[in-house]
Design a protein around this motif. Structure first.
Motif, PDB file in Angstrom:
ATOM      1  N   ILE A   1       0.836  -1.190   0.000  1.00 17.75           N
ATOM      2  CA  ILE A   1       0.000   0.000   0.000  1.00 17.75           C
ATOM      3  C   ILE A   1       0.879   1.252   0.000  1.00 17.75           C
ATOM      4  N   SER A   2       0.340   2.347  -0.518  1.00 16.26           N
ATOM      5  CA  SER A   2       1.172   3.542  -0.765  1.00 16.26           C
ATOM      6  C   SER A   2       1.345   4.411   0.475  1.00 16.26           C
ATOM      7  N   ILE A   3       0.598   4.147   1.550  1.00 18.28           N
ATOM      8  CA  ILE A   3       0.653   4.949   2.782  1.00 18.28           C
ATOM      9  C   ILE A   3       0.360   6.407   2.403  1.00 18.28           C
ATOM     10  N   LYS A   4       1.275   7.323   2.641  1.00 20.24           N
ATOM     11  CA  LYS A   4       1.032   8.731   2.304  1.00 20.24           C
ATOM     12  C   LYS A   4       1.740   9.161   1.024  1.00 20.24           C
ATOM     13  N   ASP A   5       2.449   8.238   0.397  1.00 21.51           N
ATOM     14  CA  ASP A   5       3.112   8.562  -0.863  1.00 21.51           C
ATOM     15  C   ASP A   5       2.134   8.451  -2.025  1.00 21.51           C
ATOM     16  N   ASN A   6       2.489   9.109  -3.116  1.00 20.83           N
ATOM     17  CA  ASN A   6       1.753   8.930  -4.362  1.00 20.83           C
ATOM     18  C   ASN A   6       2.218   7.627  -5.002  1.00 20.83           C
ATOM     19  N   ARG A   7       1.269   6.749  -5.290  1.00 23.27           N
ATOM     20  CA  ARG A   7       1.630   5.424  -5.814  1.00 23.27           C
ATOM     21  C   ARG A   7       2.480   5.512  -7.072  1.00 23.27           C
ATOM     22  N   ASP A   8       2.176   6.481  -7.949  1.00 23.02           N
ATOM     23  CA  ASP A   8       2.935   6.622  -9.190  1.00 23.02           C
ATOM     24  C   ASP A   8       4.368   7.074  -8.933  1.00 23.02           C
ATOM     25  N   ASP A   9       4.575   7.868  -7.864  1.00 21.65           N
ATOM     26  CA  ASP A   9       5.918   8.361  -7.569  1.00 21.65           C
ATOM     27  C   ASP A   9       6.851   7.239  -7.116  1.00 21.65           C
ATOM     28  N   ILE A  10       6.280   6.188  -6.546  1.00 22.42           N
ATOM     29  CA  ILE A  10       7.136   5.115  -5.997  1.00 22.42           C
ATOM     30  C   ILE A  10       6.972   3.813  -6.773  1.00 22.42           C
ATOM     31  N   ASN A  11       6.247   3.873  -7.908  1.00 21.14           N
ATOM     32  CA  ASN A  11       6.152   2.728  -8.831  1.00 21.14           C
ATOM     33  C   ASN A  11       5.694   1.443  -8.138  1.00 21.14           C
ATOM     34  N   GLY A  12       4.667   1.564  -7.299  1.00 21.85           N
ATOM     35  CA  GLY A  12       4.065   0.378  -6.702  1.00 21.85           C
ATOM     36  C   GLY A  12       4.776  -0.168  -5.486  1.00 21.85           C
ATOM     37  N   MET A  13       5.835   0.496  -5.032  1.00 23.10           N
ATOM     38  CA  MET A  13       6.531   0.046  -3.811  1.00 23.10           C
ATOM     39  C   MET A  13       5.632   0.291  -2.593  1.00 23.10           C
ATOM     40  N   LEU A  14       5.919  -0.418  -1.494  1.00 18.68           N
ATOM     41  CA  LEU A  14       5.299  -0.068  -0.224  1.00 18.68           C
ATOM     42  C   LEU A  14       5.688   1.368   0.106  1.00 18.68           C
ATOM     43  N   GLY A  15       4.753   2.139   0.610  1.00 14.71           N
ATOM     44  CA  GLY A  15       5.010   3.543   0.871  1.00 14.71           C
ATOM     45  C   GLY A  15       5.865   3.821   2.089  1.00 14.71           C
ATOM     46  N   ASN A  16       6.426   2.809   2.683  1.00 16.63           N
ATOM     47  CA  ASN A  16       7.330   2.973   3.817  1.00 16.63           C
ATOM     48  C   ASN A  16       8.679   2.323   3.548  1.00 16.63           C
ATOM     49  N   VAL A  17       9.722   3.021   3.922  1.00 16.23           N
ATOM     50  CA  VAL A  17      11.060   2.456   4.076  1.00 16.23           C
ATOM     51  C   VAL A  17      11.353   2.516   5.565  1.00 16.23           C
ATOM     52  N   ALA A  18      11.942   1.456   6.131  1.00 20.19           N
ATOM     53  CA  ALA A  18      12.284   1.440   7.550  1.00 20.19           C
ATOM     54  C   ALA A  18      13.798   1.439   7.699  1.00 20.19           C
ATOM     55  N   ILE A  19      14.285   2.164   8.694  1.00 28.67           N
ATOM     56  CA  ILE A  19      15.713   2.119   8.985  1.00 28.67           C
ATOM     57  C   ILE A  19      15.921   1.717  10.441  1.00 28.67           C
ATOM     58  N   PHE A  20      16.974   0.940  10.655  1.00 27.35           N
ATOM     59  CA  PHE A  20      17.381   0.501  11.991  1.00 27.35           C
ATOM     60  C   PHE A  20      18.731   1.140  12.276  1.00 27.35           C
TER      61      PHE A  20
END
Length: 827
Positions: A197-216
């Motif tokens: 799911i795109s979360i708060k990103d525009n789906r087209d801007d991230i080409n279908g990726m999950l709208g979150n990247v996580a960092i540890f």
């Protein structure tokens, strides 16, 4: 106090013995976020748990699908003593050193782990901050020995990103759609998900990726920090695990990136030296941010969050800010009773209610989140708690829920974020709960204009038509649909189930069954129609329907009295069209001769007069009550489990284990309604005694029998007729919490909102000579002091508002922003 922990004077719960019967859980959530977006960390007292944002469609830290009973996979900080060749963690698990002490303090919005082993004392504070999705662990390591400690620290986290349902269905194959690597600029391990799911990103801007990247990230990291991103590397062998990770024992972290998420983890190697008496402070964090920000915006958000983490003063501010938010929120309503267990239990009840409201039935020790999402009925029961705390803020929540109803008045039984809801179950009671919540909202807020707000029906998202309606029209359609799905006797059909989901017979045709009438739903519909008629009058809207709704209610009430009473004087549970079969909840039945639901709802709905109410309560005491509360039904169905006979009907209640869940379990939700029932008939001593009996602290007096967390309510306790009678189950995410809150504040203390003001109608133990409530109402503060000089259970002799006596027992709304002193004399 039990042998595992105790409540502190400031309402915290401290666990001092790590060998609890079950892995006790605490919840940390990002405050000021809607439930569809809230980041949540479930944290056990030994560092295990999970992270999820919204529903199952966006999980992060995960221990497969549920916490295992051993609770040995979590967010850990391993400490390796390079001189002594000894390995342990800051939270005891998963290595479980025999000489290691651990005490864990649970408080509202925060958990603190204090540990000591071999001259090393650690303090680890964890919160979910308000500033971002994710968590912070602020860690202090002190050398209490008389020699230099050369230590290697290994912060560790197990990771799953994306849709938990996809993971369940696709197994390890699902893990190939993602990846992890060390970002030397951020000095962090980055986890990405290739679709979602795109979360708060525009789906087209991230080409279908999950709208979150996580960092540890660890604040001890540098550009050359050794790390790993895969459990196979961390364990070193398939015969090793998190208890004896080969990468630590053999000093063999590979610093390898992994182009998939199968068996993903994050782990760093941070070497430190601590002199005797000195301390080291650092932080570990997981941050979930925007995919678009990471790939297209120069990682600006992530850099800003890491700047906060690296500043010790700002970390401390974020931690204090969370604690302060919870203190202010819970203080919007305070109670003071003569029973200290009720008083400190109430704070934990408030906290549990907030968690339940935000998470509904999402991720827990018992729920994966993928199977349910938000229950339509569940969320409408859960939000009833919120009205004294948020008032008009809840309008937006109700509007969102309204979009889960169809133009026909039927509803989804449960719904999600980015997928269609569940239409396969038609629960006969679902539509009634929406009207009930709207009535409560209008009484609390006085906001009748809300009834005119227009929202979509669920038909639109299903492609069935662009139907819209006002909130009031949603209420009308919902109640009308239940009335239309009633028998010629004006008793609603059970359909696929009612509030009791295990009264769920298989469909015999294409639609829900219409061969069983639900007495409980009849009682609910009676109350709902009366409440709606009163709302029509109070709001001066659709007044032409008042007489029709009251006539319908009278027909239902008459039918209940004519057809639904058992010969022993209590309410039956359901009526069968097949004349040869005894009705459900009938004294003529072999099993389940009596159910708790219709006894409580018969009283609370107003169907039962005082004499009938007392008869029903006498039957509850005779057949259903126990040391831990009243069972849902009795005697329990046992043919399948004990007599090796097939069940007589297809529904699940006959297939459940005896005395568990719906088959005779002690449902705490129902026991809360039972407390209300005692108040409705004026039995204050019984109401308070039953409420006290159901306090988690009292139910867990023998913790090795009860086993569950002693600071929050369970869904149910195992009933009579089973060896494990008294064991709690399904804690935290249960409608028990908001209903217990209502029972205590609105019926024992007797302070509840109405269109004309605050009703004051206490019903208490006659030994309660003085008690008090503070609460907000329509922008003003009310400090209500009760005295009971004549030791009565119910009745109000006098009320004064700011020193002036008023007539009746309704305190009119006071000036917004004012602080008002209300004196109530019972008698």
């Amino acid at each position: 106090m039990n042998k595992y922990g105790f409540f502190t004077p400031d309402d915290k719960y401290k666990i001092t013995n790590p060998y609890t019967p079950e892995p006790w859980l605490h919840y940390l959530i990002r405050v000021n976020q809607p439930g569809t977006e809230t980041f949540c960390s479930g944290v056990t007292y030994t560092g295990g748990g999970f992270d999820v944002r919204g529903t199952h469609e966006n999980t992060f830290v995960d221990t497969k699908l549920h916490l295992n009973d051993e609770d040995n996979m979590g967010r850990y900080i391993y400490i390796y003593d390079r001189d002594d060749k000894d390995l342990f963690t800051t939270t005891w698990q998963p290595i479980r050193k025999k000489n290691q002490s651990l005490n864990t303090t649970l408080e509202f919005g925060k958990i603190t782990f204090n540990s000591e082993y071999n001259g090393i004392k650690t303090t680890q504070v964890m919160v979910v901050p308000e500033e971002f999705d994710g968590w912070i662990q602020n860690v202090t390591i002190k050398n209490c020995s008389d020699k230099v400690k050369n230590l290697t620290l290994y912060p560790f986290v197990p990771i799953h990103m994306g849709d938990a349902l996809d993971r369940l269905l696709a197994g390890d194959n699902d893990g190939f759609f993602g990846g992890s690597y060390y970002d030397s600029e951020l000095k962090s391990i980055v986890f990405r998900r290739n679709h979602g799911i795109s979360i708060k990103d525009n789906r087209d801007d991230i080409n279908g990726m999950l709208g979150n990247v996580a960092i540890f990230h660890s604040t001890l990291n540098n550009k050359s920090t050794k790390y790993d991103t895969n459990l196979e590397n961390f364990y070193g062998s398939r015969f090793n695990n998190q208890k004896n990770p080969g990468a630590i024992l053999n000093d063999s972290l590979k610093s390898e990136n992994t182009p998939y998420l199968r068996n993903a983890c994050g782990v760093f190697k941070n070497e430190v030296t601590i002199n005797p008496g000195e301390s080291l402070e650092f932080a570990v964090t997981l941050i979930s941010g925007s995919t678009n920000d990471y790939y297209n915006n120069g990682k600006k958000e992530f850099k800003r969050y890491l700047d906060l983490i690296h500043n010790g003063d700002k970390r401390e501010f974020m931690i204090k800010n969370v604690v302060s938010w919870w203190e202010k929120t819970l203080n919007r309503l305070n109670i003071y009773s003569p029973d200290e267990k009720i008083n400190h239990g109430f704070k934990w009840l408030q906290y549990q209610c907030e968690i339940v409201y935000i998470l509904n039935r999402m991720k827990s020790r018992y729920h994966t989140g993928y199977e349910y999402g938000w229950g339509f009925r569940d969320i409408l029961q859960d939000i009833l708690y919120t009205f004294p705390y948020r008032g008009m803020e809840m309008a937006g929540v109700l509007k969102h829920i309204s979009t889960q109803m169809f133009n026909s008045g039927k509803t989804y039984h449960n719904f999600f974020i980015d997928q269609l809801g569940n239409r396969s179950i038609e629960a006969s009671d679902d539509p009634i709960w929406f009207a009930n919540a709207v009535v409560k909202y209008c009484k609390e807020s006085g906001d009748f204009n809300f009834l005119d707000e227009v929202t979509d029906y669920a038909d639109k998202k299903e492609g069935l038509g662009d139907f819209k309606g006002s909130i009031l029209e949603h209420c009308i359609k919902g109640l009308d649909s239940v009335w239309a799905d009633s028998s010629p006797r004006h008793l609603p059909y059970m359909k696929d189930c009612d509030w009791n989901d295990d009264l769920n017979e298989n469909r015999k045709g294409s639609g829900p069954n219409r061969d069983v009438e639900s007495v409980m739903v009849a009682q609910q519909l009676y109350s709902g129609l009366i409440d709606m008629a009163n709302l029509f009058r109070a709001s001066d809207r659709r007044v032409e329907l008042v007489k029709e709704y009251e006539d319908r209610a009278l027909k239902i009430k008459n039918s209940i009295k004519e057809y639904c009473m058992d010969k022993e004087g209590y309410f039956k549970r359901a009526l069968f069209n097949e004349e040869q079969e005894a009705d459900l909840g009938s004294s003529e039945s072999e099993f389940a001769k009596i159910f708790l639901e219709p006894q409580a709802f018969g009283i609370n709905s107003g169907v039962a007069d005082e004499e009938q109410g007392r008869k029903s309560l006498d039957a509850v005491k005779k057949y259903l009550d126990s040391k831990w509360g009243a069972m849902l039904c009795y005697p329990v169905y046992s043919d399948l489990s004990e007599n090796k006979k097939l069940p007589k009907r297809t529904w699940n209640i006959e297939k459940e284990p005896p005395a568990m869940k719906e088959n005779g379990g002690i449902f705490m939700h129902l026991n809360a309604w039972l407390v209300q029932s005692y108040c409705m008939v004026g039995q204050g001593a019984e109401a308070v005694a039953h409420y006290q009996k159901n306090l988690p602290e009292n139910m867990s007096a023998d913790q090795d029998v009860y086993k569950s967390e002693p600071y929050v309510y369970p869904e149910y306790v195992r009933g009579k007729g089973i060896d494990s009678h008294g064991r709690g189950g399904h804690t935290w995410l249960t409608g028990t919490a908001p209903t217990m809150h209502m029972a205590l504040t609105e019926y024992i203390f007797g302070v509840r909102a109405d269109y004309g003001g605050l009703v004051i109608d206490p019903c208490v133990d006659p030994k309660w000579s003085n008690f008090k409530m503070e609460r907000n109402f329509r922008g003003a503060r009310y400090i209500i002091n009760f005295t009971n000089p004549n030791c009565v259970e119910k009745g109000v002799r006098m009320i004064s508002v700011n020193g002036t006596n008023i007539s009746g027992n309704i305190v009119p709304p006071q000036k917004e922003g004012s602080i008002n002193k209300i004196s109530v004399v019972m008698g």
